[in-house]
Design an enzyme around this catalytic site. Sequence first.
Site, PDB file in Angstrom:
ATOM      1  N   HIS A  96      67.784  82.158  22.015  1.00  0.00           N
ATOM      2  CA  HIS A  96      66.529  82.214  21.252  1.00  0.00           C
ATOM      3  C   HIS A  96      66.592  81.395  19.966  1.00  0.00           C
ATOM      4  O   HIS A  96      65.571  81.164  19.330  1.00  0.00           O
ATOM      5  CB  HIS A  96      66.173  83.654  20.892  1.00  0.00           C
ATOM      6  CG  HIS A  96      65.687  84.435  22.056  1.00  0.00           C
ATOM      7  ND1 HIS A  96      66.516  84.873  23.051  1.00  0.00           N
ATOM      8  CD2 HIS A  96      64.449  84.851  22.390  1.00  0.00           C
ATOM      9  CE1 HIS A  96      65.806  85.537  23.947  1.00  0.00           C
ATOM     10  NE2 HIS A  96      64.546  85.530  23.573  1.00  0.00           N
ATOM     11  N   TYR A 144      61.478  81.596  17.865  1.00  0.00           N
ATOM     12  CA  TYR A 144      60.509  80.626  18.391  1.00  0.00           C
ATOM     13  C   TYR A 144      59.839  79.820  17.268  1.00  0.00           C
ATOM     14  O   TYR A 144      58.598  79.801  17.159  1.00  0.00           O
ATOM     15  CB  TYR A 144      59.439  81.305  19.249  1.00  0.00           C
ATOM     16  CG  TYR A 144      59.968  82.114  20.404  1.00  0.00           C
ATOM     17  CD1 TYR A 144      60.695  81.502  21.424  1.00  0.00           C
ATOM     18  CD2 TYR A 144      59.751  83.483  20.494  1.00  0.00           C
ATOM     19  CE1 TYR A 144      61.175  82.243  22.492  1.00  0.00           C
ATOM     20  CE2 TYR A 144      60.226  84.227  21.552  1.00  0.00           C
ATOM     21  CZ  TYR A 144      60.941  83.606  22.563  1.00  0.00           C
ATOM     22  OH  TYR A 144      61.407  84.339  23.602  1.00  0.00           O
TER      23      TYR A 144
END
Length: 481
Positions: A98, A167
């Site tokens: 991530h 993100y």
Amino acid sequence: MLAKLLLASVVLADTAVRAESVDYFTDNGFGNPLSTIHHPSGEHFKDSTYIAYQGPHEDAYVCAYNQASKKWSGPVLAGVSPMGKTPDPVDNNEVDNHGKPAMMVDSKGYIHVAFGAHGGNPMLGKNAFGTPAGFGRGGKLTHLVSKNPEDISSWKVLDNISPFGTYPQFVQMDDGDIYLFYRHGSHQSDWVYQKSSDDGRTFAPPVSVLKHKVQANGTLHDAWYAWFAKGRGDTITASYIYHPCSYPGHTKARLNVYYMKMNCADDSWENAAGEKLTMSVTKEYADQETLIFKSGDKRCNHGTCRVDQEGHPHVLFRYGAGQARYTRWTGSAWTEPVAVISDGSYGGQDGDMIVDSPTNVRMVLMRNIDGRNEVGWWNTTDGGKTWAKETPLLSRPGGGFEIGALIENYTPEGMVVVSEGRVPEHLYRKMYLLGKDGPVQRPAEEASHIQKQLEILKKSGDKPTPKTDRAAKKANKGDDE
Ligand code: ZN
């Protein structure tokens, strides 16, 4: 004689270089080195294309390709990830993936990278926009900037953004304002942005745009996956999907597609029809005001969104097993979503698009087909009803390719970055910069960077999990929290 000898050596050298050129720029991508939802992963500024990706230890690496001199530089280790493991795992389930970097180049040429987090952890303080952080492996959202403009050789940390992010997505406006969007924590968190008007040296506090919340029934947790990009003029588009998570816990469910637009003059938002929105958006409000496509109980995943000359959005999303679907706003309605690839392949598709006009769109797509991965262009000239395939830019046996969003300010020589699929022995992956004629070449001796890592692995004796176990583990694990 001398001239002849010189000529001969030039010819020899030229032949040698060509013989030893490879079509990847590095082999030290690691795990899933890039994605469309961490973006941009590259930007072209003046003569050079800058690229950021996840390398060994999940660290942020940067390469640059000078299109004038045809010379590559890097990879350079720009920042160390708090989520990295030593030695590097050989099973991708042990890699968080991530913390991949997003990057941009500011108006003065400094290169910025945001990376290194999956929601932070409680040691970093209280997360005002999410459930207690620490889900996944934490990390810390970190903002790096190059010490010198147009120079990837040295980096420093700018401690000026929330650590609770994942993100990361940079959107830079024509006036130089920077909006850094990200999810403020683990999967059960708001999506927010922080705005900078001084080339990223300072950022205003986070502002929520998509709200997470527990539903009245107490077991369902509303959450989102979102994609932000520059729209026409002084606007930003947001395309997103709904994640009906469980409370507590996590599900892999993803549904529906939504769209809205930010007017950066006053940072207000509106839906496709131009009706003003009250922020931040909840599930009920999104269903009422911003819904593009209701997927029922079928999985729907985020993709990308670009606008035409009218400012109308064209949206790529992924349906079911990852089939690329396209819809656009005509000015009064969304068109019926269409499967871009209609030859029967339906999975593992992702990409981005160039909107030349309301009816003419070029989409660069990665896909799995017949045991190989393919990356290439699919074009429509009838507003998205039908799509024609071009000769693929890259086609390789195996699976597991990753593709980034289009390079910001791309040129025909460098448009998009992809990473090759895994090999059975380790998680290092070759990285390609694709232009309109295929991959940009690099001398072989400059493109090899994993010798040291392979030796460390050999010493550690770590062996990859057999493929069948890996597939079973993957099926049992949320791959994208
Ligand atoms: Zn979840």
